[in-house]
Design an enzyme around this catalytic site. Sequence first.
Site, PDB file in Angstrom:
ATOM      1  N   HIS A 222       0.802  -1.233   0.000  1.00 60.28           N
ATOM      2  CA  HIS A 222       0.000   0.000   0.000  1.00 60.28           C
ATOM      3  C   HIS A 222       0.834   1.281   0.000  1.00 60.28           C
ATOM      4  CE1 HIS A 222       0.908   0.107   4.333  1.00 60.28           C
ATOM      5  NE2 HIS A 222       0.617   1.389   4.278  1.00 60.28           N
TER       6      HIS A 222
HETATM    7  C1  UD1 Z   1      -2.111   6.084   5.207  1.00 54.35           C
HETATM    8  C2  UD1 Z   1      -0.843   6.613   5.873  1.00 54.35           C
HETATM    9  C3  UD1 Z   1       0.207   5.525   5.891  1.00 54.35           C
HETATM   10  C4  UD1 Z   1      -0.322   4.270   6.516  1.00 54.35           C
HETATM   11  C5  UD1 Z   1      -1.629   3.855   5.857  1.00 54.35           C
HETATM   12  C6  UD1 Z   1      -2.215   2.693   6.621  1.00 54.35           C
HETATM   13  C7  UD1 Z   1      -0.469   9.022   5.518  1.00 54.35           C
HETATM   14  C8  UD1 Z   1       0.338  10.032   4.805  1.00 54.35           C
HETATM   15  N1  UD1 Z   1      -0.301   7.743   5.125  1.00 54.35           N
HETATM   16  O1  UD1 Z   1      -1.791   5.783   3.866  1.00 54.35           O
HETATM   17  O2  UD1 Z   1       1.329   5.967   6.636  1.00 54.35           O
HETATM   18  O3  UD1 Z   1       0.638   3.257   6.364  1.00 54.35           O
HETATM   19  O4  UD1 Z   1      -2.562   4.934   5.898  1.00 54.35           O
HETATM   20  O5  UD1 Z   1      -3.134   1.979   5.886  1.00 54.35           O
HETATM   21  O6  UD1 Z   1      -1.216   9.346   6.402  1.00 54.35           O
HETATM   22  N2  UD1 Z   1      -8.857   4.914   0.262  1.00 54.35           N
HETATM   23  C9  UD1 Z   1     -10.101   4.369   0.104  1.00 54.35           C
HETATM   24  N3  UD1 Z   1     -10.829   4.091   1.220  1.00 54.35           N
HETATM   25  C10 UD1 Z   1     -10.407   4.334   2.480  1.00 54.35           C
HETATM   26  C11 UD1 Z   1      -9.140   4.907   2.634  1.00 54.35           C
HETATM   27  C12 UD1 Z   1      -8.379   5.181   1.512  1.00 54.35           C
HETATM   28  O7  UD1 Z   1     -10.527   4.110  -1.001  1.00 54.35           O
HETATM   29  O8  UD1 Z   1     -11.131   4.039   3.450  1.00 54.35           O
HETATM   30  C13 UD1 Z   1      -8.034   5.173  -0.939  1.00 54.35           C
HETATM   31  C14 UD1 Z   1      -8.297   6.531  -1.569  1.00 54.35           C
HETATM   32  O9  UD1 Z   1      -8.169   6.382  -2.949  1.00 54.35           O
HETATM   33  C15 UD1 Z   1      -7.167   7.374  -1.023  1.00 54.35           C
HETATM   34  C16 UD1 Z   1      -6.029   6.358  -0.946  1.00 54.35           C
HETATM   35  O10 UD1 Z   1      -6.652   5.145  -0.566  1.00 54.35           O
HETATM   36  O11 UD1 Z   1      -6.851   8.456  -1.849  1.00 54.35           O
HETATM   37  C17 UD1 Z   1      -4.949   6.714   0.061  1.00 54.35           C
HETATM   38  O12 UD1 Z   1      -5.504   6.899   1.372  1.00 54.35           O
HETATM   39  P1  UD1 Z   1      -4.746   7.826   2.441  1.00 54.35           P
HETATM   40  O13 UD1 Z   1      -5.431   7.723   3.741  1.00 54.35           O
HETATM   41  O14 UD1 Z   1      -4.505   9.164   1.894  1.00 54.35           O
HETATM   42  O15 UD1 Z   1      -3.316   7.161   2.534  1.00 54.35           O
HETATM   43  P2  UD1 Z   1      -2.917   5.631   2.784  1.00 54.35           P
HETATM   44  O16 UD1 Z   1      -2.233   5.133   1.565  1.00 54.35           O
HETATM   45  O17 UD1 Z   1      -4.079   4.885   3.288  1.00 54.35           O
HETATM   46  N1  UDP Z   2      -4.325  -5.237   8.587  1.00 52.61           N
HETATM   47  C1  UDP Z   2      -5.616  -5.749   8.648  1.00 52.61           C
HETATM   48  N2  UDP Z   2      -6.213  -6.136   7.481  1.00 52.61           N
HETATM   49  C2  UDP Z   2      -5.599  -6.045   6.279  1.00 52.61           C
HETATM   50  C3  UDP Z   2      -4.280  -5.518   6.236  1.00 52.61           C
HETATM   51  C4  UDP Z   2      -3.690  -5.101   7.403  1.00 52.61           C
HETATM   52  O1  UDP Z   2      -6.197  -5.857   9.728  1.00 52.61           O
HETATM   53  O2  UDP Z   2      -6.210  -6.419   5.265  1.00 52.61           O
HETATM   54  C5  UDP Z   2      -3.675  -4.805   9.838  1.00 52.61           C
HETATM   55  C6  UDP Z   2      -2.333  -5.435  10.076  1.00 52.61           C
HETATM   56  O3  UDP Z   2      -2.482  -6.682  10.724  1.00 52.61           O
HETATM   57  C7  UDP Z   2      -1.640  -4.399  10.934  1.00 52.61           C
HETATM   58  C8  UDP Z   2      -2.191  -3.087  10.405  1.00 52.61           C
HETATM   59  O4  UDP Z   2      -3.400  -3.419   9.724  1.00 52.61           O
HETATM   60  O5  UDP Z   2      -1.976  -4.530  12.284  1.00 52.61           O
HETATM   61  C9  UDP Z   2      -1.212  -2.483   9.470  1.00 52.61           C
HETATM   62  O6  UDP Z   2      -1.834  -1.475   8.737  1.00 52.61           O
HETATM   63  P1  UDP Z   2      -1.270  -0.953   7.349  1.00 52.61           P
HETATM   64  O7  UDP Z   2      -0.471  -1.992   6.704  1.00 52.61           O
HETATM   65  O8  UDP Z   2      -2.447  -0.408   6.630  1.00 52.61           O
HETATM   66  O9  UDP Z   2      -0.398   0.313   7.775  1.00 52.61           O
HETATM   67  P2  UDP Z   2       1.071   0.531   8.355  1.00 52.61           P
HETATM   68  O10 UDP Z   2       1.280  -0.360   9.512  1.00 52.61           O
HETATM   69  O11 UDP Z   2       2.036   0.292   7.249  1.00 52.61           O
HETATM   70  O12 UDP Z   2       1.057   1.982   8.710  1.00 52.61           O
END
Ligand code: UD1
Ligand code: UDP
Length: 387
Positions: A222
């Site tokens: 991601h």
């Molecule tokens: C964010 C965090 C990242 C973390 C991740 C965990 C920042 C800068 N990044 O990244 O550090 O590892 O969350 O998962 O805060 N989207 C959906 N539905 C949702 C959420 C997101 O469709 O419920 C899609 C949208 O297209 C959105 C994209 O995901 O633009 C990115 O979401 P965003 O929350 O901006 O960043 P993450 O990649 O989720």
């Molecule tokens: N996780 C989850 N379901 C998924 C993928 C991840 O519950 O389909 C959990 C995972 O076990 C961990 C957390 O989400 O506890 C990690 O989140 P993510 O990878 O989105 O973000 P990061 O840790 O890189 O910020």
Amino acid sequence: MPQIKLINIVGARPQIIKASAISRAIRNYYSKDITEIIVHTGQHYDKEMSEVFFDELEIHKPHYNLGVGSAGHGRQTSLMITGIEEVLIKEKPDCVLLYGDTNSTLAGALAASKLHFPIIHIEAGLRSFNKTMPEELNRIMSDHSATLLFAPTNAAFKNLICEGFRPENSPPYTINNPKIYLTGDIMYDNTLFFASLAEKKKEGFLEKMSLKRDNYVLVTIHRDTNTDGIDRLKEILLTLKFLAEENDIVLVMPLHPRTIVSLKTRLEDLYDELTHCAYLKIIPPVSFLEMILLEKNCRMIVTDSGGVQKESHFFRKPCIVLRNETEWVELVNNGTAKLTGADPDRIKQEFLSFMSSHSVLEYPGFYGDGKTAEFILNEILLMFEKE
Ligand code: UD1
Ligand code: UDP
């Protein structure tokens, strides 16, 4: 003990999961001392990225949901700051609890520090030393706005000292006289707590997915660097497909919506090819209990997630990290996690090496005793007692 009001700010999936460790410890040990108010920025909003965790992990529904949603960094963060500021002015908490390094963390740090509310930062001190990562900027700014900083690892604690934080500071603690602690990781608390529960509550999950113990690889992707640069995403996915076919092993891929969006909008043909490959199971994000089962029973993990890297260690699984650097350096130094970036040759080499490895890998206890949340809450209360 004093009675305090604490605002818990969450927004992204991993923060909701982390907050469950703190909420549980408040419920079990400190319900008379701490009133917890949960503010959800709405950064993540899909059911499987947010609501599922509140239900499954028994966290109080957010008292406030700011509904900010997805946007560019500036717009998303500024909407969060505005919303959080309003809540802080209304609620006047004793302190604000922040987790990790997302835009929700940064917004909480800016809103709270400018209104002079003490910040408690959990997962302080982690550094990738790569300031092109949005998370690295978020971490640094959040740490330097905090009053109590809880570093989960030795490396994180040392990073704080290198940035000028002084372990010898004495109370009263303030933003100008912050206190740093070396604790464990609250996600280890969660893993210990939820691992057996997952077996009971999700019985039959692997069978339903037609997965055999030790006979599949779990993949999550991601990170913006891997999903937004489509050449890089393509290279990673084609490499993984090749490895699955060559090694006759299934890859289970609960993909983040960000990755699905990139595939569906910019790599349609590849997405079609992947979904028709018998060795690849591309599925929507799973719940935390389902994720635990997938992690616990897999052969190996391939990920660019921070949380999943650590969980590979908790469940004693080798891990390929699709990044060039990591904040969890102890995993790499231990040899059980390998950094490959998106380089096909490096991914192949490490994958084959872990598949054929007959040597017994060691998984030392890097992340505390499973009682980190209690320790953190106790220290927060002590700060107010000494005031
Ligand atoms: C964010 C965090 C990242 C973390 C991740 C965990 C920042 C800068 N990044 O990244 O550090 O590892 O969350 O998962 O805060 N989207 C959906 N539905 C949702 C959420 C997101 O469709 O419920 C899609 C949208 O297209 C959105 C994209 O995901 O633009 C990115 O979401 P965003 O929350 O901006 O960043 P993450 O990649 O989720
Ligand atoms: N996780 C989850 N379901 C998924 C993928 C991840 O519950 O389909 C959990 C995972 O076990 C961990 C957390 O989400 O506890 C990690 O989140 P993510 O990878 O989105 O973000 P990061 O840790 O890189 O910020």
